[in-house]
Design a protein around this motif. Structure first.
Motif, PDB file in Angstrom:
ATOM      1  N   PRO A 119       0.959  -1.193   0.125  1.00 54.42           N
ATOM      2  CA  PRO A 119      -0.160   0.166  -0.091  1.00 54.42           C
ATOM      3  C   PRO A 119       0.735   1.089   0.123  1.00 54.42           C
ATOM      4  CG  PRO A 119       0.131  -0.822   2.238  1.00 54.42           C
ATOM      5  CD  PRO A 119       0.913  -1.913   1.444  1.00 54.42           C
ATOM      6  N   ASP A 121       1.669   5.222   0.730  1.00 57.71           N
ATOM      7  CA  ASP A 121       0.984   6.421   1.241  1.00 57.71           C
ATOM      8  C   ASP A 121       1.063   7.573   0.495  1.00 57.71           C
ATOM      9  OD1 ASP A 121       0.558   8.388   3.079  1.00 57.71           O
ATOM     10  OD2 ASP A 121       2.066   7.668   4.839  1.00 57.71           O
ATOM     11  N   SER A 146      -5.262   6.137  -0.880  1.00 57.78           N
ATOM     12  CA  SER A 146      -4.572   6.104   0.410  1.00 57.78           C
ATOM     13  C   SER A 146      -5.656   5.803   1.320  1.00 57.78           C
ATOM     14  CB  SER A 146      -3.725   7.371   0.608  1.00 57.78           C
ATOM     15  OG  SER A 146      -4.710   8.400   0.861  1.00 57.78           O
ATOM     16  N   ASP A 150      -4.895   0.584   2.777  1.00 59.62           N
ATOM     17  CA  ASP A 150      -4.220   0.130   3.934  1.00 59.62           C
ATOM     18  C   ASP A 150      -5.368  -1.061   4.551  1.00 59.62           C
ATOM     19  OD1 ASP A 150      -2.111   1.585   3.979  1.00 59.62           O
ATOM     20  OD2 ASP A 150      -3.079   3.170   5.306  1.00 59.62           O
ATOM     21  N   VAL A 349       2.803   3.180   7.541  1.00 65.75           N
ATOM     22  CA  VAL A 349       1.982   2.132   7.839  1.00 65.75           C
ATOM     23  C   VAL A 349       2.864   0.698   7.394  1.00 65.75           C
ATOM     24  CG1 VAL A 349       0.270   0.808   7.161  1.00 65.75           C
ATOM     25  CG2 VAL A 349       0.075   3.271   7.864  1.00 65.75           C
ATOM     26  N   SER A 350       3.384   0.721   6.396  1.00 62.69           N
ATOM     27  CA  SER A 350       4.176  -0.340   6.084  1.00 62.69           C
ATOM     28  C   SER A 350       5.331  -0.710   6.778  1.00 62.69           C
ATOM     29  CB  SER A 350       5.065  -0.248   4.582  1.00 62.69           C
ATOM     30  OG  SER A 350       4.075  -0.080   3.479  1.00 62.69           O
TER      31      SER A 350
END
Length: 523
Positions: A119, A121, A146, A150, A349-350
């Protein structure tokens, strides 16, 4: 940990302030500075729970509040292909390549890495795009992607990690978990959105309403995650719903909400991008000794290349036949597809998902996945992020025509609204009878204000200058009134310093002057 975060936040705000003043992309500068200072400062751990349960919900909610539900709905086909289809495609491509390079690595962990880095960002891409005038449709797609990608990636990640730890998981089980997460997230988001909208009908207190809004994203995320639904989707759904109904709130709520969420998003984004750069020592220490330098560099380059290439393949090759199966829509130009393909920067987030890999996973494998995630995030940010502005300029993709059309539509809407206001004023005058001298002066001021606002809306089409370059009446009015406001403020402050005016009174009158100046500066 608390002191470290405070120091990071203070440093990040300072760096962001310099970047904003010089017109640099704030996220990229924060990452670069974090990389440079990381070897010289104590390690700052990136706690997955902190990112996923503290930083992510308000950032998603803020972006959803500021998004257009109607524009997102119009672009739902493209957003769905990117936020679901592209994530699955990227995860599969990365998983297969990693499995071929590292046959000793369990296949489930290879696909877990694919889900982690899949995903994008869009914070950095949207920040650059807005500054350079990227067309609204492209920005809408990036924002929509975005908001929802997620959820797809984190659900796929949970399935892959579960398979790595607990044995085989069938395709139908994985699909069932995905549907449960998506449907559950939507259901919880809709339920909380309706409950919040009902509650706001009876509060009518801007301070209370904005305090509740600060709690809403955390409540939605926790409620969904507690039943293994998608907290991301729940937060986005409630944010879009309340944002679309914000016009029903009082003006005080809207003014405070805009300020609260701008500050919140600025602070959280500054901290998370700084934290990304500061992880370089932690990540590289875990990989040292387990793999050769050139060996692991080759793995990192391969994963980064697959991540970037898969987005091009999806946008240029695979989405075309898929769209042919649906209703016909306006096809984007090659330039627009290039920009969309290059806007694939990965984010925090990754990295949080990689740090959240359970300790039951062998330490050597866990360190490798974390390193490959970090190099992919940094690689996309520094390679794609730094070249993204140049690409936009070279391709000449601009939203200037859209900006002109927006101002034209605003002027027409302002004119229609002001005509309605003046008509209502005339009706009230006729109803109340012939006004006396004082009421006549008030009515005259109201008519003059309406005329000035109408004139200002049309003059903005020319940027505040007439055909001969001279200052328009509205621009002259704003300039002179600003100077008058500055002089009035100096008097109030002087009276306060002379103890002839209390600080509480000063704050009240200053707020009134600030609101007036805000209206003057709304261009």
């Amino acid at each position: 940990m608390g002191l470290q975060l405070l120091v990071v936040a203070a440093g990040a705000i300072g760096v962001a302030a310099v970047a904003r003043r010089r017109g640099w992309p704030v996220p990229l500068v924060l990452v670069a500075v974090g990389l440079l200072v990381s070897p010289f400062v104590p390690a700052v751990p990136l706690e997955p729970e902190l990112v996923l349960y503290v930083f992510l919900p308000p950032l998603l909610y803020s972006a959803a509040l500021d998004s257009s539900y109607l524009r997102l709905r119009d672009a739902q086909r493209t957003i769905g292909l990117l936020s679901v289809g592209l994530v699955l495609f990227t995860a599969a491509a990365v998983g297969m390549v990693v499995h071929l390079m590292l046959p000793d690595l369990p296949l489930a962990l290879a696909f877990a890495l694919g889900a982690i880095v899949a995903p994008p960002d869009a914070v950095a891409a949207v920040a650059v795009g807005r500054r350079l005038g990227l067309p609204r449709k492209a920005l809408t797609v990036l924002i929509g992607e975005s908001l929802f990608n997620d959820a797809t990636a984190l659900t796929l990640y949970r399935v892959a990690i579960g398979a790595a730890l607990g044995g085989a998981v069938s395709m139908w089980q994985g699909l069932g978990e995905f549907l449960l997460a998506a449907v559950g997230g939507v259901a919880i988001g809709v339920a909380l959105a309706l409950a919040s909208a009902w509650l706001f009908r009876y509060t009518r207190d801007s301070l209370v309403e904005n305090t509740l809004m600060l709690l809403i994203p955390f409540a939605a995320y926790l409620a969904a995650e507690s039943v293994h639904a998608s907290g991301v989707i729940a937060v986005v759904i409630i944010g879009l719903h309340l944002g679309n109904r914000m016009h029903l709130q009082g003006f005080g709520t809207r003014l405070q909400s805009a300020a609260v969420w701008r500050v919140t998003a600025f602070l959280l984004e500054a901290v998370v991008f700084a934290l990304i750069g500061l992880q370089v020592v932690t990540v590289t220490e875990g990989i040292m000794g387990s793999y050769g330098v050139w060996e692991v560099a080759g793995y990192a380059a391969a994963v980064l290349g697959v991540v970037i290439l898969s987005r091009f393949v999806w946008v240029f090759v695979l989405t075309y036949p898929i769209k042919l199966l649906g209703q016909a829509t306006a096809r984007p130009t090659v330039a627009q597809r290039l920009i969309l393909s290059w806007a694939g920067m990965r984010g925090v987030v990754s990295l949080a998902a990689a740090f959240a890999i359970p300790p039951e996973v062998p330490a050597r494998d866990r360190a490798l996945l974390l390193f490959l995630t970090f190099t992919t995030v940094i690689g996309t940010l520094l390679i794609q992020g730094t070249t993204f502005p140049t690409l936009i300029k070279r391709l000449g993709v601009s939203g200037r025509q859209q900006q002109y059309e927006d101002r034209l539509a605003e002027a027409a809407a302002q004119q229609a609204a002001l005509d309605a206001g003046v008509a209502e004023l005339e009706r009230l005058i006729e109803k109340d009878g012939e006004p006396d001298e004082i009421r006549a002066e008030v009515i005259s001021n109201l008519r003059e204000k309406s005329w000035r606002r109408s004139l200002s809306a049309w003059e903005r089409l020319g940027g505040g200058t007439g055909q001969d370059g001279a200052e328009t009446p509205s621009a002259l009015y704003r300039r002179l009134r600003r100077e008058m406001l500055h002089a009035e403020r100096r008097v109030f402050v002087r009276l306060r310093d002379e103890r002839r005016l209390d600080d509480e009174v000063l704050r009240t009158v200053m707020a009134e002057l600030d609101f007036e100046e805000a209206l003057l500066n709304r261009d």
